[in-house]
Write a protein that holds these residues in place. Structure first.
Motif, PDB file in Angstrom:
ATOM      1  N   LEU A  14       0.866  -0.977   0.105  1.00  0.00           N
ATOM      2  CA  LEU A  14       0.133  -0.080   0.136  1.00  0.00           C
ATOM      3  C   LEU A  14       0.792   1.399   0.160  1.00  0.00           C
ATOM      4  N   ASP A  15       0.598   2.148  -0.815  1.00  0.00           N
ATOM      5  CA  ASP A  15       1.281   3.360  -0.924  1.00  0.00           C
ATOM      6  C   ASP A  15       0.392   4.741  -0.645  1.00  0.00           C
ATOM      7  N   PRO A  16       1.050   5.355   0.315  1.00  0.00           N
ATOM      8  CA  PRO A  16       0.026   6.490   0.728  1.00  0.00           C
ATOM      9  C   PRO A  16      -0.127   7.683  -0.426  1.00  0.00           C
ATOM     10  N   ALA A  17       0.657   7.558  -1.517  1.00  0.00           N
ATOM     11  CA  ALA A  17       0.566   8.610  -2.586  1.00  0.00           C
ATOM     12  C   ALA A  17       1.026  10.133  -2.048  1.00  0.00           C
ATOM     13  N   THR A  18       2.113   9.976  -1.231  1.00  0.00           N
ATOM     14  CA  THR A  18       2.653  11.230  -0.628  1.00  0.00           C
ATOM     15  C   THR A  18       3.793  11.706  -1.167  1.00  0.00           C
ATOM     16  N   ALA A  19       4.436  10.657  -1.889  1.00  0.00           N
ATOM     17  CA  ALA A  19       5.666  11.095  -2.569  1.00  0.00           C
ATOM     18  C   ALA A  19       5.397  10.626  -3.817  1.00  0.00           C
ATOM     19  N   SER A  20       6.748  10.660  -4.639  1.00  0.00           N
ATOM     20  CA  SER A  20       6.580  10.388  -6.166  1.00  0.00           C
ATOM     21  C   SER A  20       6.278   9.095  -6.299  1.00  0.00           C
ATOM     22  N   GLU A  21       5.528   8.698  -7.588  1.00  0.00           N
ATOM     23  CA  GLU A  21       4.662   7.538  -7.737  1.00  0.00           C
ATOM     24  C   GLU A  21       6.088   6.377  -8.152  1.00  0.00           C
ATOM     25  N   PRO A  22       5.688   5.346  -7.568  1.00  0.00           N
ATOM     26  CA  PRO A  22       6.652   4.214  -7.858  1.00  0.00           C
ATOM     27  C   PRO A  22       6.683   3.867  -9.369  1.00  0.00           C
ATOM     28  N   ALA A  23       7.749   3.416  -9.869  1.00  0.00           N
ATOM     29  CA  ALA A  23       7.875   3.094 -11.181  1.00  0.00           C
ATOM     30  C   ALA A  23       7.017   1.662 -11.432  1.00  0.00           C
ATOM     31  N   GLY A  24       6.515   1.721 -12.780  1.00  0.00           N
ATOM     32  CA  GLY A  24       5.896   0.419 -13.008  1.00  0.00           C
ATOM     33  C   GLY A  24       4.777   0.948 -14.012  1.00  0.00           C
ATOM     34  N   VAL A  25       3.949  -0.309 -14.150  1.00  0.00           N
ATOM     35  CA  VAL A  25       2.900   0.038 -15.150  1.00  0.00           C
ATOM     36  C   VAL A  25       1.537   0.756 -14.352  1.00  0.00           C
ATOM     37  N   PRO A  26       1.263   1.856 -14.721  1.00  0.00           N
ATOM     38  CA  PRO A  26       0.050   2.575 -14.108  1.00  0.00           C
ATOM     39  C   PRO A  26      -1.202   2.039 -14.483  1.00  0.00           C
ATOM     40  N   VAL A  27      -2.281   1.783 -13.443  1.00  0.00           N
ATOM     41  CA  VAL A  27      -3.417   1.169 -13.773  1.00  0.00           C
ATOM     42  C   VAL A  27      -4.238   2.264 -13.282  1.00  0.00           C
TER      43      VAL A  27
END
Length: 145
Positions: A14-27
């Motif tokens: 789970l990522d709280p979306a407070t920092a830069s987005e992790p690399a990967g395939v965005p869905v």
């Protein structure tokens, strides 16, 4: 005092979306509220082949193929933005099935698979509860990054 919850699977974050987005395939999570919409969103985001049947068995098959053929370094990371929407219009068992399919793919001896569920911090507790319910309470809530 109750027993400690088992650790969540290593492939689920789970990522709280407070920092830069992790690399990967965005869905886009907003486009994943139903099974049909999730399959369409995954097909588009991952450029899945035309034969992808948009059901759980077909997802398992296509993920096995994608992971077996993967030449890029590092894990295949799916980053679901606005993840609280993920299968929100379906019964909890559907989220559990989706997680089971990804877990089997991650454990299948192929390249590593990761699922990052990204959303606003205030939406994460409800998402944790849904994940725990979907997994039958057998797996502790995913830790945040």
């Amino acid at each position: 005092m109750g027993a400690a919850s088992p650790q969540p699977p290593a492939w689920l974050t789970l990522d709280p979306a407070t920092a830069s987005e992790p690399a990967g395939v965005p869905v886009p999570g907003a486009a994943t509220r139903t099974r049909a919409a999730l399959h369409d969103a995954l097909a588009a985001a991952m450029a899945l082949p035309d034969w992808y049947g948009r059901n759980w068995d077909a997802l398992a098959d296509v993920l096995a193929d994608v992971l077996a053929d993967r030449t890029a370094p590092g894990p295949l990371t799916l980053v679901v933005r606005d993840a609280a929407n993920l299968l929100a219009d379906e019964p909890p068992a559907q989220l559990g099935t989706f997680l089971d399919v990804l877990g089997a793919a991650a454990a299948g001896g192929h390249a590593t698979l990761r699922l990052v569920l990204r959303d606003a911090p205030e939406r994460l507790p409800a998402l944790r509860d849904r994940l725990t319910a979907a997994l039958g309470g057998h797996v502790g809530a995913p830790e945040t990054t």
